[in-house]
Design an enzyme around this catalytic site. Sequence first.
Site, PDB file in Angstrom:
ATOM      1  N   ASP A  25     -12.020 -10.581  -0.927  1.00 45.28           N
ATOM      2  CA  ASP A  25     -13.329 -10.751  -0.287  1.00 45.28           C
ATOM      3  C   ASP A  25     -14.319  -9.898  -1.065  1.00 45.28           C
ATOM      4  OD1 ASP A  25     -12.504  -8.246   0.849  1.00 45.28           O
ATOM      5  OD2 ASP A  25     -12.080  -9.161   2.789  1.00 45.28           O
ATOM      6  N   HIS A  72     -10.058  -6.366  -2.115  1.00 44.65           N
ATOM      7  CA  HIS A  72     -11.150  -6.204  -1.150  1.00 44.65           C
ATOM      8  C   HIS A  72     -12.232  -5.469  -1.932  1.00 44.65           C
ATOM      9  CE1 HIS A  72      -8.872  -7.575   2.254  1.00 44.65           C
ATOM     10  NE2 HIS A  72      -7.887  -6.771   1.937  1.00 44.65           N
ATOM     11  N   GLU A 112      -5.911 -10.803  -1.296  1.00 41.55           N
ATOM     12  CA  GLU A 112      -6.742 -10.587  -0.100  1.00 41.55           C
ATOM     13  C   GLU A 112      -8.230 -10.556  -0.462  1.00 41.55           C
ATOM     14  OE1 GLU A 112      -5.336  -7.257   2.251  1.00 41.55           O
ATOM     15  OE2 GLU A 112      -3.238  -7.710   1.809  1.00 41.55           O
ATOM     16  N   ASN A 136       2.414  -5.242  -3.207  1.00 38.80           N
ATOM     17  CA  ASN A 136       1.000  -5.525  -2.913  1.00 38.80           C
ATOM     18  C   ASN A 136       0.239  -4.219  -2.662  1.00 38.80           C
ATOM     19  OD1 ASN A 136      -0.912  -7.755  -2.277  1.00 38.80           O
ATOM     20  ND2 ASN A 136      -0.996  -6.830  -0.240  1.00 38.80           N
ATOM     21  N   GLU A 176       0.813  -1.238   0.000  1.00 39.56           N
ATOM     22  CA  GLU A 176       0.000   0.000   0.000  1.00 39.56           C
ATOM     23  C   GLU A 176       0.839   1.278   0.000  1.00 39.56           C
ATOM     24  OE1 GLU A 176      -2.752  -0.425   3.277  1.00 39.56           O
ATOM     25  OE2 GLU A 176      -3.846  -2.034   2.295  1.00 39.56           O
TER      26      GLU A 176
END
Length: 359
Positions: free
Chosen positions: A273, A243, A271, A207, A166
């Site tokens: 979801d 996400h 990650e 990432n 990030e």
Amino acid sequence: MKKLLLLAMLSCSMVLACSKRGVTTDPNPTAPVVPVVPDNTTLQNSLPFPFGAAVNIGLLKTNTAYRATVVKEYSSLTAENAMKTGSLHPQQNTYDWTDADYLVDFAKQNNKRIHGHTLVWYKSLPAWITNFQGDAAAWENLLKTHIQTIVTHFKGKVASWDVVNEAFEDDGTLRNSIWLQKLGPDYIARSFQYAHEADPDALLFYNDYGHEYGPTKRTAILNLVNNLKTRGIPINGIGMQMHTRYNMTESNWLTAITTAAQTGLKVHISELDIAMNPDDNQSLTLTPALAQTQAQKYAYIVKAYNAIPKTQQFGITTWNVSDADTWITGNYNRPDWPLPFDNNYNRKPAYQGILDGVK
Ligand code: XIL
């Protein structure tokens, strides 16, 4: 009374008849439609690339259903929090390997790959780092020692690392983190070099989240990784957190995945979801229709990922296992159901969606 009994028998036989066609319809219309997947079918055995989960070490130790699901379904594991700086490196001269080593041992016993998350991030920073006083050389030494102590500890045990996490704001500018402030923009490249020196065999990833938001952040990320590659900095992969939410435009997912693959690097959906309540409706429930929508969205993402070249498929990792464990509910303070297992570790329609993605 007799009528009631007859009704009960009738609905039972309906459930049976339906389950023969592959789904069980629950007489309770608010309950999701549960996929009937043979018990010996698992995600790790059905998908042509590694399929992983982020895991919570406390749950792994104490919750038998959680642990059994992790053992059964996944081939790759990421520590949800146990390999972050706040967990691993609480004081300048103190490293706490307890939980991370537990996970590494668990992975070894159960033949799972471990993906390391994460070496350099603007969050999970202990006070000793945020309060650190020192000149540029002292900060450089801090960065190098932090990275190399951790990567060396896990050398040969952790297959890959999110080296930097990030580093960008959503507007595509570099995040004004303590790392940028103290070390300048090339802290990113040097972090990869330090990690590579400590374990030349580990695959190294950049990432971030938001590749699917639109071109601004995505382009900034792609420019960074292409620049690192061109300069010969040891970067092997690009991690897309994903996400995401069920009403994201599908073409944005597709563009995120295909443009990442165009870098030629390995691509990790790291990650995943799919939030079902992005508008924070406190009284929302997961209806069967909503659960089916989620299944289609999982299928779409998995299908798009399965279409990139095999050699670039590092894998897909979901961010934890079940709706009971997701960070989304706590982080956004709302009910939500973003993962392929329900609160009782039963497979949701989303589970079927993941399998459908590679049909
Ligand atoms: C989250 C964890 O899931 C939470 O338990 C923790 O409180 C905060 O961090 N992007 C990342 C992850 O890279 O490390 C974050 O994990 C979720 C967003």
